[in-house]
Design a protein around this motif. Structure first.
Motif, PDB file in Angstrom:
ATOM      1  N   ASP A  76       0.852  -1.260  -0.001  1.00 34.33           N
ATOM      2  CA  ASP A  76      -0.019   0.014   0.016  1.00 34.33           C
ATOM      3  C   ASP A  76       0.878   1.151   0.095  1.00 34.33           C
ATOM      4  OD1 ASP A  76      -2.186  -1.526   0.192  1.00 34.33           O
ATOM      5  OD2 ASP A  76      -2.677  -1.389   2.146  1.00 34.33           O
ATOM      6  N   THR A  77       1.988   1.160   0.747  1.00 31.35           N
ATOM      7  CA  THR A  77       2.875   2.402   0.700  1.00 31.35           C
ATOM      8  C   THR A  77       3.560   2.481  -0.766  1.00 31.35           C
ATOM      9  OG1 THR A  77       3.553   2.027   3.045  1.00 31.35           O
ATOM     10  CG2 THR A  77       5.263   3.193   1.855  1.00 31.35           C
ATOM     11  N   TYR A  78       4.016   1.412  -1.282  1.00 28.85           N
ATOM     12  CA  TYR A  78       4.363   1.503  -2.603  1.00 28.85           C
ATOM     13  C   TYR A  78       3.195   2.165  -3.562  1.00 28.85           C
ATOM     14  CZ  TYR A  78       5.227  -0.985  -7.251  1.00 28.85           C
ATOM     15  OH  TYR A  78       5.647  -1.411  -8.600  1.00 28.85           O
ATOM     16  N   HIS A  79       2.148   1.635  -3.606  1.00 33.06           N
ATOM     17  CA  HIS A  79       1.031   2.220  -4.317  1.00 33.06           C
ATOM     18  C   HIS A  79       0.895   3.782  -4.287  1.00 33.06           C
ATOM     19  CE1 HIS A  79      -0.946  -1.932  -4.866  1.00 33.06           C
ATOM     20  NE2 HIS A  79       0.084  -1.824  -5.762  1.00 33.06           N
ATOM     21  N   PHE A  80       0.939   4.165  -2.880  1.00 30.57           N
ATOM     22  CA  PHE A  80       0.673   5.565  -2.377  1.00 30.57           C
ATOM     23  C   PHE A  80       1.916   6.347  -3.253  1.00 30.57           C
ATOM     24  CE2 PHE A  80       2.265   9.161   0.022  1.00 30.57           C
ATOM     25  CZ  PHE A  80       1.224   9.714   0.191  1.00 30.57           C
ATOM     26  N   PHE A  81       2.913   6.209  -3.171  1.00 34.18           N
ATOM     27  CA  PHE A  81       3.997   6.816  -3.830  1.00 34.18           C
ATOM     28  C   PHE A  81       4.068   6.762  -5.293  1.00 34.18           C
ATOM     29  CE2 PHE A  81       5.799   6.713   0.419  1.00 34.18           C
ATOM     30  CZ  PHE A  81       6.346   8.023   0.600  1.00 34.18           C
ATOM     31  N   GLY A  82       3.465   5.514  -5.908  1.00 31.80           N
ATOM     32  CA  GLY A  82       3.192   5.514  -7.332  1.00 31.80           C
ATOM     33  C   GLY A  82       2.249   6.464  -7.505  1.00 31.80           C
ATOM     34  N   ARG A  83       1.255   6.446  -7.006  1.00 30.54           N
ATOM     35  CA  ARG A  83       0.048   7.443  -7.262  1.00 30.54           C
ATOM     36  C   ARG A  83       0.622   9.003  -7.507  1.00 30.54           C
ATOM     37  NH1 ARG A  83      -2.877   4.030  -3.868  1.00 30.54           N
ATOM     38  NH2 ARG A  83      -2.816   5.639  -2.258  1.00 30.54           N
ATOM     39  N   ILE A  84       1.109   9.381  -6.524  1.00 29.90           N
ATOM     40  CA  ILE A  84       1.336  10.709  -6.262  1.00 29.90           C
ATOM     41  C   ILE A  84       2.630  11.177  -7.172  1.00 29.90           C
ATOM     42  CG2 ILE A  84       0.538  10.856  -3.759  1.00 29.90           C
ATOM     43  CD1 ILE A  84       3.474  10.953  -3.002  1.00 29.90           C
ATOM     44  N   HIS A  85       3.250  10.195  -7.827  1.00 31.08           N
ATOM     45  CA  HIS A  85       4.197  10.596  -8.532  1.00 31.08           C
ATOM     46  C   HIS A  85       4.220   9.962 -10.023  1.00 31.08           C
ATOM     47  CE1 HIS A  85       6.941  12.385  -5.561  1.00 31.08           C
ATOM     48  NE2 HIS A  85       6.805  11.285  -4.988  1.00 31.08           N
ATOM     49  N   GLY A  86       3.130   9.494 -10.213  1.00 30.32           N
ATOM     50  CA  GLY A  86       2.689   8.908 -11.465  1.00 30.32           C
ATOM     51  C   GLY A  86       3.725   7.790 -12.157  1.00 30.32           C
ATOM     52  N   ARG A  87       4.225   6.995 -11.100  1.00 37.28           N
ATOM     53  CA  ARG A  87       5.070   5.937 -11.675  1.00 37.28           C
ATOM     54  C   ARG A  87       4.071   4.626 -11.472  1.00 37.28           C
ATOM     55  NH1 ARG A  87       7.501   1.373  -9.432  1.00 37.28           N
ATOM     56  NH2 ARG A  87       9.816   0.989 -10.400  1.00 37.28           N
ATOM     57  N   ASP A  88       4.032   3.985 -12.519  1.00 38.14           N
ATOM     58  CA  ASP A  88       3.011   2.587 -12.650  1.00 38.14           C
ATOM     59  C   ASP A  88       3.561   1.458 -11.986  1.00 38.14           C
ATOM     60  OD1 ASP A  88       1.612   3.960 -14.935  1.00 38.14           O
ATOM     61  OD2 ASP A  88       2.593   3.078 -16.442  1.00 38.14           O
ATOM     62  N   SER A  89       2.687   0.905 -11.165  1.00 32.33           N
ATOM     63  CA  SER A  89       2.881  -0.180 -10.252  1.00 32.33           C
ATOM     64  C   SER A  89       3.366  -1.500 -11.407  1.00 32.33           C
ATOM     65  CB  SER A  89       1.748  -0.583  -9.405  1.00 32.33           C
ATOM     66  OG  SER A  89       0.746  -0.912  -9.736  1.00 32.33           O
ATOM     67  N   SER A  90       3.763  -2.505 -10.649  1.00 29.03           N
ATOM     68  CA  SER A  90       4.364  -3.630 -11.521  1.00 29.03           C
ATOM     69  C   SER A  90       4.125  -5.083 -10.474  1.00 29.03           C
ATOM     70  CB  SER A  90       5.861  -3.609 -11.641  1.00 29.03           C
ATOM     71  OG  SER A  90       6.254  -5.050 -11.885  1.00 29.03           O
ATOM     72  N   PRO A  91       3.376  -5.779 -11.060  1.00 26.14           N
ATOM     73  CA  PRO A  91       2.915  -6.955 -10.513  1.00 26.14           C
ATOM     74  C   PRO A  91       4.346  -7.799  -9.813  1.00 26.14           C
ATOM     75  CG  PRO A  91       1.444  -6.575 -12.486  1.00 26.14           C
ATOM     76  CD  PRO A  91       2.648  -5.631 -12.326  1.00 26.14           C
ATOM     77  N   LYS A  92       5.073  -7.720 -10.432  1.00 23.99           N
ATOM     78  CA  LYS A  92       6.424  -8.347 -10.268  1.00 23.99           C
ATOM     79  C   LYS A  92       6.675  -7.703  -8.928  1.00 23.99           C
ATOM     80  CE  LYS A  92      11.026  -9.833 -11.548  1.00 23.99           C
ATOM     81  NZ  LYS A  92      12.229  -9.732 -12.762  1.00 23.99           N
ATOM     82  N   GLU A  93       6.937  -6.438  -8.962  1.00 27.98           N
ATOM     83  CA  GLU A  93       7.335  -5.596  -7.967  1.00 27.98           C
ATOM     84  C   GLU A  93       6.303  -6.023  -6.258  1.00 27.98           C
ATOM     85  OE1 GLU A  93       9.879  -1.921 -10.026  1.00 27.98           O
ATOM     86  OE2 GLU A  93       7.905  -1.574  -9.172  1.00 27.98           O
ATOM     87  N   GLU A  94       5.109  -5.810  -6.770  1.00 27.46           N
ATOM     88  CA  GLU A  94       4.290  -6.241  -5.780  1.00 27.46           C
ATOM     89  C   GLU A  94       4.575  -7.318  -5.083  1.00 27.46           C
ATOM     90  OE1 GLU A  94       0.138  -5.491  -6.964  1.00 27.46           O
ATOM     91  OE2 GLU A  94       0.613  -3.702  -8.021  1.00 27.46           O
ATOM     92  N   GLU A  95       4.624  -8.419  -5.819  1.00 26.39           N
ATOM     93  CA  GLU A  95       4.824 -10.262  -5.345  1.00 26.39           C
ATOM     94  C   GLU A  95       6.237  -9.999  -4.693  1.00 26.39           C
ATOM     95  OE1 GLU A  95       4.447 -13.836  -4.445  1.00 26.39           O
ATOM     96  OE2 GLU A  95       2.951 -12.319  -5.234  1.00 26.39           O
ATOM     97  N   LEU A  96       7.157  -9.371  -5.143  1.00 25.05           N
ATOM     98  CA  LEU A  96       8.477  -9.278  -4.412  1.00 25.05           C
ATOM     99  C   LEU A  96       8.076  -8.557  -2.957  1.00 25.05           C
ATOM    100  CD1 LEU A  96      11.050  -8.005  -6.848  1.00 25.05           C
ATOM    101  CD2 LEU A  96      11.075 -10.062  -5.709  1.00 25.05           C
ATOM    102  N   LEU A  97       7.579  -7.521  -2.973  1.00 27.93           N
ATOM    103  CA  LEU A  97       7.196  -6.956  -1.593  1.00 27.93           C
ATOM    104  C   LEU A  97       6.467  -7.744  -0.454  1.00 27.93           C
ATOM    105  CD1 LEU A  97       6.495  -3.201  -2.768  1.00 27.93           C
ATOM    106  CD2 LEU A  97       8.362  -4.245  -1.661  1.00 27.93           C
ATOM    107  N   TYR A  98       5.476  -8.434  -1.393  1.00 27.82           N
ATOM    108  CA  TYR A  98       4.629  -9.237  -0.365  1.00 27.82           C
ATOM    109  C   TYR A  98       5.487 -10.597   0.361  1.00 27.82           C
ATOM    110  CZ  TYR A  98       0.470 -11.401   1.216  1.00 27.82           C
ATOM    111  OH  TYR A  98      -0.887 -11.887   2.296  1.00 27.82           O
TER     112      TYR A  98
END
Length: 245
Positions: A76-98
């Motif tokens: 969720d923190t990753y998504h927060f900074f992605g939204r405010i800076h316009g950086r697309d999220s990556s399923p691979k990065e999300e899985e790494l974080l989880y």
């Protein structure tokens, strides 16, 4: 006061065994990844740390000590900074974080110095020991089994996902507790000390050098029962003995 057998309720994580230091290790890796991914946007470690803590605490308030809460706070923190800076999220990065977040529950369990000696002494002095821990049953049972804590607490082990005054009152209502002869021992002002004071039982606060922000709250009520502060688990038997002398 005559020396009366006491009911002594111990917290487990960061009272008897280490816990927070493993979260700190995982967060260290997390902050490195996040600052690398968001380096073009000037995101700092402190910004990530503050937002992750905010999201983590909000999740605990809502869901209690659920194992999914910590890894989800990283995402969720990753998504927060992605939204405010316009950086697309990556399923691979999300899985790494989880998976990084979940790995905190696979760390080797380590007792605090003096754990065995403290429990042995209190048991030999005739006190009745109880264990009250917050978290998911599967995870907490693994820790209890690895540390052989049932040798001291037997069937007096209580695992609750929410650790608050409601949960403590439920436990106190299950047994023959005399509140003036009952103690709560723990490192958390929020989940150990405040509920104990509210329930009218004695408390020993083990103040750690570096404490999780969630545990730190202001003590607003004047204790009508006993409250001691110590810096080490090994001080607990002496405090109780002196109180009963």
């Amino acid at each position: 006061m005559s020396k009366t057998s006491q009911h002594i309720i111990f917290d487990m994580d960061d009272t008897l065994i280490h816990c927070n230091k493993y979260f700190d290790l995982i967060l260290g890796d997390y902050f490195e990844w996040m600052t690398e991914w968001f380096q073009p946007y000037g995101v700092t470690t402190e910004e990530v740390r503050a937002k992750q803590m905010e999201i983590d605490v909000a999740g605990i308030d809502k869901l209690g000590f659920a194992s999914a809460n910590f890894p989800q706070s990283l995402i969720d923190t990753y998504h927060f900074f992605g939204r405010i800076h316009g950086r697309d999220s990556s399923p691979k990065e999300e899985e790494l974080l989880y998976q990084l977040g979940l790995s905190v529950y696979e760390q080797e369990i380590e007792a605090y110095p003096g754990m065995v000696e403290t429990l042995e002494r209190l048991r030999e002095e005739g006190h009745c020991l109880h264990l009250y821990t917050g978290g998911e049953t599967r995870i907490q049972k693994r820790k209890i089994e690895q540390m052989k804590l049932a040798d001291y607490f037997e069937d007096r082990i209580y695992i609750r996902q929410h650790k608050n005054i409601t949960a403590l009152e439920e436990i106190l209502g299950m047994g023959s507790f005399v509140r003036s002869n009952t103690w709560m021992i723990g490192n958390s002002l929020r989940t150990d000390v405040v509920p104990a004071l509210t329930a009218g039982i004695n408390s020993i606060y083990i103040k750690q050098q570096r404490e999780w922000q969630y545990n730190l709250v202001e003590l607003k009520q004047e204790p009508h029962n006993v409250l001691y502060t110590v810096s080490a688990l090994t001080e607990v038997p002496e405090v109780i003995e002196e109180h009963l002398t």
